[in-house]
Design a protein around this motif. Structure first.
Motif, PDB file in Angstrom:
ATOM      1  N   ARG A 100      14.089   5.442   7.980  1.00  0.00           N
ATOM      2  CA  ARG A 100      13.391   6.784   7.816  1.00  0.00           C
ATOM      3  C   ARG A 100      12.580   7.291   8.970  1.00  0.00           C
ATOM      4  NH1 ARG A 100      10.503   7.702   2.207  1.00  0.00           N
ATOM      5  NH2 ARG A 100       9.954   9.358   2.988  1.00  0.00           N
ATOM      6  N   GLY A 101      13.449   7.114  10.134  1.00  0.00           N
ATOM      7  CA  GLY A 101      13.284   7.278  11.271  1.00  0.00           C
ATOM      8  C   GLY A 101      12.170   6.465  11.848  1.00  0.00           C
ATOM      9  N   VAL A 102      12.018   5.822  11.156  1.00  0.00           N
ATOM     10  CA  VAL A 102      11.015   4.619  12.355  1.00  0.00           C
ATOM     11  C   VAL A 102      11.975   3.448  12.874  1.00  0.00           C
ATOM     12  CG1 VAL A 102       9.145   2.527  11.484  1.00  0.00           C
ATOM     13  CG2 VAL A 102      10.063   4.663   9.958  1.00  0.00           C
ATOM     14  N   PRO A 103      11.672   3.467  14.242  1.00  0.00           N
ATOM     15  CA  PRO A 103      12.138   2.467  15.206  1.00  0.00           C
ATOM     16  C   PRO A 103      11.689   0.599  14.902  1.00  0.00           C
ATOM     17  CG  PRO A 103      11.099   4.277  16.586  1.00  0.00           C
ATOM     18  CD  PRO A 103      10.071   4.252  15.050  1.00  0.00           C
ATOM     19  N   PRO A 104      12.909   0.107  15.049  1.00  0.00           N
ATOM     20  CA  PRO A 104      12.789  -1.261  14.356  1.00  0.00           C
ATOM     21  C   PRO A 104      11.107  -1.398  15.293  1.00  0.00           C
ATOM     22  CG  PRO A 104      14.859  -0.585  15.319  1.00  0.00           C
ATOM     23  CD  PRO A 104      13.827   0.711  15.459  1.00  0.00           C
ATOM     24  N   MET A 105      10.764  -2.700  14.205  1.00  0.00           N
ATOM     25  CA  MET A 105       9.111  -3.198  14.562  1.00  0.00           C
ATOM     26  C   MET A 105       8.525  -2.297  14.704  1.00  0.00           C
ATOM     27  SD  MET A 105      10.880  -5.758  14.270  1.00  0.00           S
ATOM     28  CE  MET A 105       9.124  -7.234  14.620  1.00  0.00           C
ATOM     29  N   SER A 106       7.906  -1.527  14.247  1.00  0.00           N
ATOM     30  CA  SER A 106       6.740  -0.374  14.310  1.00  0.00           C
ATOM     31  C   SER A 106       5.887  -0.745  14.196  1.00  0.00           C
ATOM     32  CB  SER A 106       7.643   1.063  14.300  1.00  0.00           C
ATOM     33  OG  SER A 106       8.715   1.344  14.960  1.00  0.00           O
ATOM     34  N   ASP A 107       4.092  -0.404  13.682  1.00  0.00           N
ATOM     35  CA  ASP A 107       3.439  -0.652  13.541  1.00  0.00           C
ATOM     36  C   ASP A 107       3.407   0.639  12.464  1.00  0.00           C
ATOM     37  OD1 ASP A 107       1.425  -3.523  13.794  1.00  0.00           O
ATOM     38  OD2 ASP A 107       3.203  -2.722  15.392  1.00  0.00           O
ATOM     39  N   LEU A 108       2.588   0.873  11.714  1.00  0.00           N
ATOM     40  CA  LEU A 108       2.608   2.043  10.856  1.00  0.00           C
ATOM     41  C   LEU A 108       1.324   2.179  10.274  1.00  0.00           C
ATOM     42  CD1 LEU A 108       5.930   1.985   8.510  1.00  0.00           C
ATOM     43  CD2 LEU A 108       5.817   3.113  10.654  1.00  0.00           C
ATOM     44  N   ILE A 109       0.783   3.494  10.255  1.00  0.00           N
ATOM     45  CA  ILE A 109      -0.279   3.865   9.763  1.00  0.00           C
ATOM     46  C   ILE A 109      -0.682   4.794   9.071  1.00  0.00           C
ATOM     47  CG2 ILE A 109      -1.025   5.655  11.880  1.00  0.00           C
ATOM     48  CD1 ILE A 109      -3.888   4.698  11.768  1.00  0.00           C
ATOM     49  N   PHE A 110      -1.162   4.856   7.616  1.00  0.00           N
ATOM     50  CA  PHE A 110      -0.939   5.870   7.058  1.00  0.00           C
ATOM     51  C   PHE A 110      -2.757   6.412   6.572  1.00  0.00           C
ATOM     52  CE2 PHE A 110       2.782   3.038   5.879  1.00  0.00           C
ATOM     53  CZ  PHE A 110       3.467   4.105   5.542  1.00  0.00           C
ATOM     54  N   GLU A 111      -2.632   7.484   6.290  1.00  0.00           N
ATOM     55  CA  GLU A 111      -3.824   8.509   5.803  1.00  0.00           C
ATOM     56  C   GLU A 111      -3.497   8.578   3.799  1.00  0.00           C
ATOM     57  OE1 GLU A 111      -4.160  11.925   7.803  1.00  0.00           O
ATOM     58  OE2 GLU A 111      -3.975  10.424   9.974  1.00  0.00           O
ATOM     59  N   VAL A 112      -4.261   8.055   2.885  1.00  0.00           N
ATOM     60  CA  VAL A 112      -3.864   8.237   1.598  1.00  0.00           C
ATOM     61  C   VAL A 112      -5.224   8.633   0.958  1.00  0.00           C
ATOM     62  CG1 VAL A 112      -2.709   6.625  -0.740  1.00  0.00           C
ATOM     63  CG2 VAL A 112      -2.942   6.085   2.057  1.00  0.00           C
ATOM     64  N   GLU A 113      -4.634   9.683  -0.153  1.00  0.00           N
ATOM     65  CA  GLU A 113      -5.568  10.092  -0.369  1.00  0.00           C
ATOM     66  C   GLU A 113      -5.300   9.170  -2.040  1.00  0.00           C
ATOM     67  OE1 GLU A 113      -8.553  13.456  -2.297  1.00  0.00           O
ATOM     68  OE2 GLU A 113      -7.145  14.071  -0.471  1.00  0.00           O
ATOM     69  N   VAL A 114      -6.347   9.039  -2.794  1.00  0.00           N
ATOM     70  CA  VAL A 114      -5.834   8.050  -4.196  1.00  0.00           C
ATOM     71  C   VAL A 114      -6.561   9.532  -4.971  1.00  0.00           C
ATOM     72  CG1 VAL A 114      -5.956   6.595  -6.001  1.00  0.00           C
ATOM     73  CG2 VAL A 114      -5.735   5.446  -3.633  1.00  0.00           C
ATOM     74  N   GLN A 115      -5.180  10.018  -5.863  1.00  0.00           N
ATOM     75  CA  GLN A 115      -5.811  10.948  -7.039  1.00  0.00           C
ATOM     76  C   GLN A 115      -5.629  10.090  -8.172  1.00  0.00           C
ATOM     77  OE1 GLN A 115      -2.176  12.704  -6.091  1.00  0.00           O
ATOM     78  NE2 GLN A 115      -2.973  14.132  -4.154  1.00  0.00           N
ATOM     79  N   ALA A 116      -4.933   9.010  -8.466  1.00  0.00           N
ATOM     80  CA  ALA A 116      -5.449   8.788  -9.881  1.00  0.00           C
ATOM     81  C   ALA A 116      -4.512   7.335 -10.046  1.00  0.00           C
ATOM     82  CB  ALA A 116      -4.696   9.467 -10.848  1.00  0.00           C
ATOM     83  N   VAL A 117      -5.557   6.336 -10.579  1.00  0.00           N
ATOM     84  CA  VAL A 117      -5.096   5.004 -11.000  1.00  0.00           C
ATOM     85  C   VAL A 117      -4.737   5.198 -12.004  1.00  0.00           C
ATOM     86  CG1 VAL A 117      -5.917   2.199 -10.710  1.00  0.00           C
ATOM     87  CG2 VAL A 117      -6.493   3.960  -9.314  1.00  0.00           C
ATOM     88  N   ALA A 118      -3.903   4.779 -12.459  1.00  0.00           N
ATOM     89  CA  ALA A 118      -3.479   4.417 -14.413  1.00  0.00           C
ATOM     90  C   ALA A 118      -3.135   3.382 -14.826  1.00  0.00           C
ATOM     91  CB  ALA A 118      -1.482   4.847 -14.448  1.00  0.00           C
ATOM     92  N   HIS A 119      -3.916   2.511 -15.748  1.00  0.00           N
ATOM     93  CA  HIS A 119      -4.140   0.908 -16.417  1.00  0.00           C
ATOM     94  C   HIS A 119      -3.533   1.529 -17.125  1.00  0.00           C
ATOM     95  CE1 HIS A 119      -5.732  -2.836 -15.299  1.00  0.00           C
ATOM     96  NE2 HIS A 119      -5.847  -2.677 -16.184  1.00  0.00           N
TER      97      HIS A 119
END
Length: 152
Positions: A100-119
């Motif tokens: 997905r355009g990410v170079p090999p052996m890259s560390d990633l960072i995600f900003e995530v907002e959890v909208q719902a958890v279905a259980h």
């Protein structure tokens, strides 16, 4: 130095997923494997800051292989309303191949907002088809009410 694991994360050296909550969610259920989550997310390559993904309504089953392992692990325990930042080492992301355009052996960072958890089965099904609980209950009520009038 008493750095948190998140702040002590060293790109290219750390091999564990770390996260920090910017906002603690107030939802009823803490996410666990098998739950269906709806999240908004931005994913970036840690080193360059280049964004490779943004999704406002990503629905997936936690631990079902819909995402790479580090993303799943980073969201365990989150609740609806949680805003979490997750750092993922290459071994738990795209690894040697990149993607997905990410170079090999890259560390990633995600900003995530959890909208719902279905259980639970009912909530998981309606989450996967994109309905909220109230809309699904109304739809079921309508179907139940008209069922006697439908041809058999």
């Amino acid at each position: 130095d008493n750095l948190s694991p998140f702040d002590a994360y060293v790109e290219g050296e750390s091999n564990k997923i770390v996260s920090k909550d910017e906002v603690t969610g107030e939802g009823d259920v803490a996410a666990e494997l098998g739950d269906v989550l709806t999240v908004g997310l931005i994913g970036k390559v840690l080193k360059s800051g280049s964004q490779f993904v943004e999704n406002e309504n990503f629905v997936f089953e936690l631990g079902a292989g819909d995402t790479f392992p580090g993303f799943n692990e980073g969201l365990i325990g989150s609740k609806a309303g949680t805003k979490r930042v997750i750092k993922v080492p290459p071994s738990q992301a795209y690894g040697k191949n990149g993607a997905r355009g990410v170079p090999p052996m890259s560390d990633l960072i995600f900003e995530v907002e959890v909208q719902a958890v279905a259980h639970g089965a009912f909530d998981k099904v309606i989450a996967k088809i994109g309905l909220d609980r109230l809309a699904a209950l109304i739809l079921l009520g309508i179907l139940f009410a008209v069922s006697p009038f439908l041809p058999s």
